[in-house]
Design a protein around this motif. Sequence first.
Motif, mmCIF file in Angstrom:
data_model
loop_
_atom_site.group_PDB
_atom_site.id
_atom_site.type_symbol
_atom_site.label_atom_id
_atom_site.label_comp_id
_atom_site.label_asym_id
_atom_site.label_seq_id
_atom_site.Cartn_x
_atom_site.Cartn_y
_atom_site.Cartn_z
ATOM 1 N N GLN A 79 -41.971 7.730 -32.220
ATOM 2 C CA GLN A 79 -40.623 7.935 -32.758
ATOM 3 C C GLN A 79 -40.154 6.714 -33.554
ATOM 4 O O GLN A 79 -39.447 6.855 -34.558
ATOM 5 C CB GLN A 79 -39.656 8.278 -31.628
ATOM 6 C CG GLN A 79 -39.965 9.647 -31.030
ATOM 7 C CD GLN A 79 -38.979 10.078 -29.981
ATOM 8 O OE1 GLN A 79 -38.329 9.250 -29.345
ATOM 9 N NE2 GLN A 79 -38.871 11.378 -29.768
ATOM 10 N N LEU B 118 -35.213 1.179 -23.584
ATOM 11 C CA LEU B 118 -35.044 2.358 -24.431
ATOM 12 C C LEU B 118 -35.241 3.636 -23.619
ATOM 13 O O LEU B 118 -34.477 4.594 -23.751
ATOM 14 C CB LEU B 118 -36.038 2.325 -25.593
ATOM 15 C CG LEU B 118 -35.724 1.378 -26.749
ATOM 16 C CD1 LEU B 118 -36.883 1.345 -27.734
ATOM 17 C CD2 LEU B 118 -34.440 1.798 -27.460
ATOM 18 N N LEU C 95 -32.134 7.086 -30.515
ATOM 19 C CA LEU C 95 -32.943 5.874 -30.512
ATOM 20 C C LEU C 95 -32.365 4.836 -31.474
ATOM 21 O O LEU C 95 -32.205 3.659 -31.123
ATOM 22 C CB LEU C 95 -34.378 6.223 -30.896
ATOM 23 C CG LEU C 95 -35.452 5.158 -30.706
ATOM 24 C CD1 LEU C 95 -35.555 4.736 -29.257
ATOM 25 C CD2 LEU C 95 -36.798 5.678 -31.197
ATOM 26 N N GLN D 134 -33.150 13.101 -31.252
ATOM 27 C CA GLN D 134 -33.789 12.019 -30.505
ATOM 28 C C GLN D 134 -33.894 10.752 -31.344
ATOM 29 O O GLN D 134 -33.670 9.639 -30.845
ATOM 30 C CB GLN D 134 -35.177 12.448 -30.032
ATOM 31 C CG GLN D 134 -35.760 11.554 -28.946
ATOM 32 C CD GLN D 134 -34.900 11.538 -27.703
ATOM 33 O OE1 GLN D 134 -34.724 12.558 -27.047
ATOM 34 N NE2 GLN D 134 -34.338 10.397 -27.382
ATOM 35 N N GLU D 135 -34.216 10.906 -32.628
ATOM 36 C CA GLU D 135 -34.274 9.749 -33.519
ATOM 37 C C GLU D 135 -32.907 9.103 -33.637
ATOM 38 O O GLU D 135 -32.782 7.867 -33.657
ATOM 39 C CB GLU D 135 -34.773 10.177 -34.902
ATOM 40 C CG GLU D 135 -36.240 10.555 -34.938
ATOM 41 C CD GLU D 135 -36.633 11.250 -36.233
ATOM 42 O OE1 GLU D 135 -37.845 11.445 -36.455
ATOM 43 O OE2 GLU D 135 -35.726 11.599 -37.033
ATOM 44 N N TYR E 97 -29.034 3.295 -30.203
ATOM 45 C CA TYR E 97 -29.147 2.245 -29.195
ATOM 46 C C TYR E 97 -29.622 0.937 -29.817
ATOM 47 O O TYR E 97 -29.100 -0.142 -29.493
ATOM 48 C CB TYR E 97 -30.099 2.660 -28.070
ATOM 49 C CG TYR E 97 -29.936 1.756 -26.874
ATOM 50 C CD1 TYR E 97 -28.869 1.919 -25.997
ATOM 51 C CD2 TYR E 97 -30.808 0.693 -26.660
ATOM 52 C CE1 TYR E 97 -28.682 1.062 -24.945
ATOM 53 C CE2 TYR E 97 -30.634 -0.166 -25.599
ATOM 54 C CZ TYR E 97 -29.569 0.016 -24.738
ATOM 55 O OH TYR E 97 -29.371 -0.855 -23.694
ATOM 56 N N ARG F 21 -39.243 -1.467 -24.274
ATOM 57 C CA ARG F 21 -39.550 -0.051 -24.156
ATOM 58 C C ARG F 21 -38.886 0.553 -22.924
ATOM 59 O O ARG F 21 -38.384 1.671 -22.958
ATOM 60 C CB ARG F 21 -41.064 0.157 -24.071
ATOM 61 C CG ARG F 21 -41.807 0.034 -25.387
ATOM 62 C CD ARG F 21 -43.271 0.396 -25.175
ATOM 63 N NE ARG F 21 -44.021 0.409 -26.432
ATOM 64 C CZ ARG F 21 -44.608 -0.642 -26.957
ATOM 65 N NH1 ARG F 21 -44.520 -1.815 -26.334
ATOM 66 N NH2 ARG F 21 -45.276 -0.544 -28.090
ATOM 67 N N VAL G 126 -32.093 6.167 -23.526
ATOM 68 C CA VAL G 126 -32.200 7.169 -24.581
ATOM 69 C C VAL G 126 -32.761 8.496 -24.078
ATOM 70 O O VAL G 126 -32.540 9.535 -24.693
ATOM 71 C CB VAL G 126 -33.076 6.627 -25.737
ATOM 72 C CG1 VAL G 126 -33.253 7.661 -26.834
ATOM 73 C CG2 VAL G 126 -32.438 5.361 -26.321
ATOM 74 N N TYR G 127 -33.451 8.467 -22.924
ATOM 75 C CA TYR G 127 -34.117 9.662 -22.433
ATOM 76 C C TYR G 127 -33.598 10.052 -21.056
ATOM 77 O O TYR G 127 -33.194 9.210 -20.260
ATOM 78 C CB TYR G 127 -35.631 9.444 -22.368
ATOM 79 C CG TYR G 127 -36.243 9.085 -23.692
ATOM 80 C CD1 TYR G 127 -36.676 10.059 -24.576
ATOM 81 C CD2 TYR G 127 -36.360 7.743 -24.079
ATOM 82 C CE1 TYR G 127 -37.225 9.730 -25.808
ATOM 83 C CE2 TYR G 127 -36.907 7.397 -25.310
ATOM 84 C CZ TYR G 127 -37.333 8.399 -26.163
ATOM 85 O OH TYR G 127 -37.859 8.053 -27.383
ATOM 86 N N ILE H 180 -42.539 6.678 -27.496
ATOM 87 C CA ILE H 180 -41.566 5.791 -28.140
ATOM 88 C C ILE H 180 -42.160 5.203 -29.412
ATOM 89 O O ILE H 180 -41.486 5.131 -30.449
ATOM 90 C CB ILE H 180 -41.134 4.680 -27.162
ATOM 91 C CG1 ILE H 180 -40.376 5.289 -25.982
ATOM 92 C CG2 ILE H 180 -40.275 3.643 -27.886
ATOM 93 C CD1 ILE H 180 -39.959 4.291 -24.929
#
Length: 223
Positions: free
Chosen positions: A193, A174, A157, A153-154, A160, A171, A178-179, A190
């Motif tokens: 992370q 993202l 993130l 996940q990092e 991107y 936000r 990303v999700y 967010i």
Amino acid sequence: MKVLLVEDDAALAEALGEALTDAGVLVEQAATGGEADFLVRTERYDAVILDLGLPDGDGSRWLAEWREDAIELPVLVLTARTRWSDKAAGFSAGADDYVTKPFETAEVLFRLHALVRRSHGHAHPLLRIGELAFDTHTGSVTLAGRPVSLTAQESRLLAYLAHAAPRVVSRSELAEHVYDRDHEPDSNVIDVQISRLRRKLGATCIETRRGRGYRLVDGDAAS
């Protein structure tokens, strides 16, 4: 990278989806052109992998409609059709790249990364922001030449933010890119992370623009 895979062959879609997921790509799937059309118009993706032989019409027809409606996200056509006339029809409809079946998953992945990178204005596969380097092909990250270990996940993130740099990313943007759409996080997730990335990359590498979002910057220049 968040990708929509449009493929009606369930076994192929599952195998390719798993392979791309293992490579760090967030994959959502559609089995028909109609389903893909709805998702493309209501969700945010970095790219689409589009089969041409769909049960509710040729994929190139759906693609042409997207282009007519100014939907400009990168599209990689993936099909068993090998004739030049079929390829020409795909490109004429607005495809950015074309891969024929059978294919190597690694080739699809490389082409996807290239399409997304170029859509953000980057020609080189290695994205550099100060001493931070992100390899778009391998997903590896180094800081001042030293490898940095990130969770999946990092890594998504950071990827991107690196593609968007030096632009400020909100936000909501993202969350959309990303999700998974069924597991979009609240702002606190967010923030947590982003905080973890700062601990690994340096406190000044990600700049917060209050009320706007985040921006990846040269940590040395920002300090």
